[in-house]
Write a protein that holds these residues in place. Structure first.
Motif: not given
Length: 226
Positions: A87-107, A120-126
């Motif tokens: 899913f991708v949402f209008q308001q991004f739905a990111l976890m503000n207490q986590y870094t960009v890396y940690e947000n992407v890593e969460l799933p 490996k996969r996180v840095f690929q998509v970043l």
């Protein structure tokens, strides 16, 4: 890929009952990019939630490839969503207490993917989203467009085939909106099936097909320019 047959969904009971979807049927092929348009309250976001297994409908049938999702229990439906849908949402739905890396890593953390594979996969998509240098930043330090790129990276990291985007450009300016649509179009060309809910004709025109909703029903469809 996706077949809905006579999907109906009502919220509330008695005099307060509101029928959000009224016998909606549709077919979406694998690899399509489809936009769903309609005024506020038309049922387009409810429809997206049903396709995304975020809510249960009252009656009808839902087939994802050969899987009869309407026959699954709540736990198995939840598992299916994690394995197949992002899913991708209008308001991004990111976890503000986590870094960009940690947000992407969460799933991947939720799926217990091993650390080396996660990294490996996180840095690929970043890198794919052009924000690899922002991996250690907090979401509050990113622009709206960068936050949406992070949200798309999080959607991609699970490597699911279906991406559902609910007003993905609604919080962005016109130029940034088109950049995000460029990204979604490119993902579609790579084989992802993408369904976008939007009120913006400029966004919808980027899809290959546009479905128009009103009062919980699919009225008709048209061709986009994608």
């Amino acid at each position: 890929m996706i077949t809905l047959k006579n999907i109906t969904k009502t919220y509330g009971e008695g005099e307060n009952a509101v029928t959000a979807l009224k016998e909606v049927s549709l077919f979406i092929e694998a690899g399509e990019m489809v936009a769903i348009m309609g005024s506020s309250g038309s049922g387009k976001s409810t429809l997206l939630n049903m396709i995304g297994c975020m809510d249960r409908f009252d009656s009808g049938e839902y087939y994802y490839d050969e899987n009869a999702l309407h026959l699954l229990g709540r736990h198995r439906m939840h598992q299916f969503r994690k394995e197949h849908i992002s899913f991708v949402f209008q308001q991004f739905a990111l976890m503000n207490q986590y870094t960009v890396y940690e947000n992407v890593e969460l799933p991947l953390s939720i799926q217990n993917v091993p650390y080396k594979e996660r990294r490996k996969r996180v840095f690929q998509v970043l890198e794919q989203m052009g924000i690899e240098k922002m991996a250690k930043r907090m979401p509050s330090k990113l622009s709206g467009g960068q936050q949406q790129r992070c949200a798309i990276a999080r959607a991609l990291v699970s490597q699911n085939d279906l991406i559902l985007a609910d007003e993905p450009t609604g919080a962005l300016d016109g130029h940034t909106s088109m950049e995000i649509m460029d990204i979604l179009e490119d993902l579609n060309r790579q084989g992802k099936t993408i369904i976008v809910v939007t009120h913006d004709h400029t966004v919808a025109d980027r899809a290959q097909r546009i479905l128009y909703m009103e009062d919980g029903r699919l009225l008709h469809e048209g061709d986009g320019h994608g």
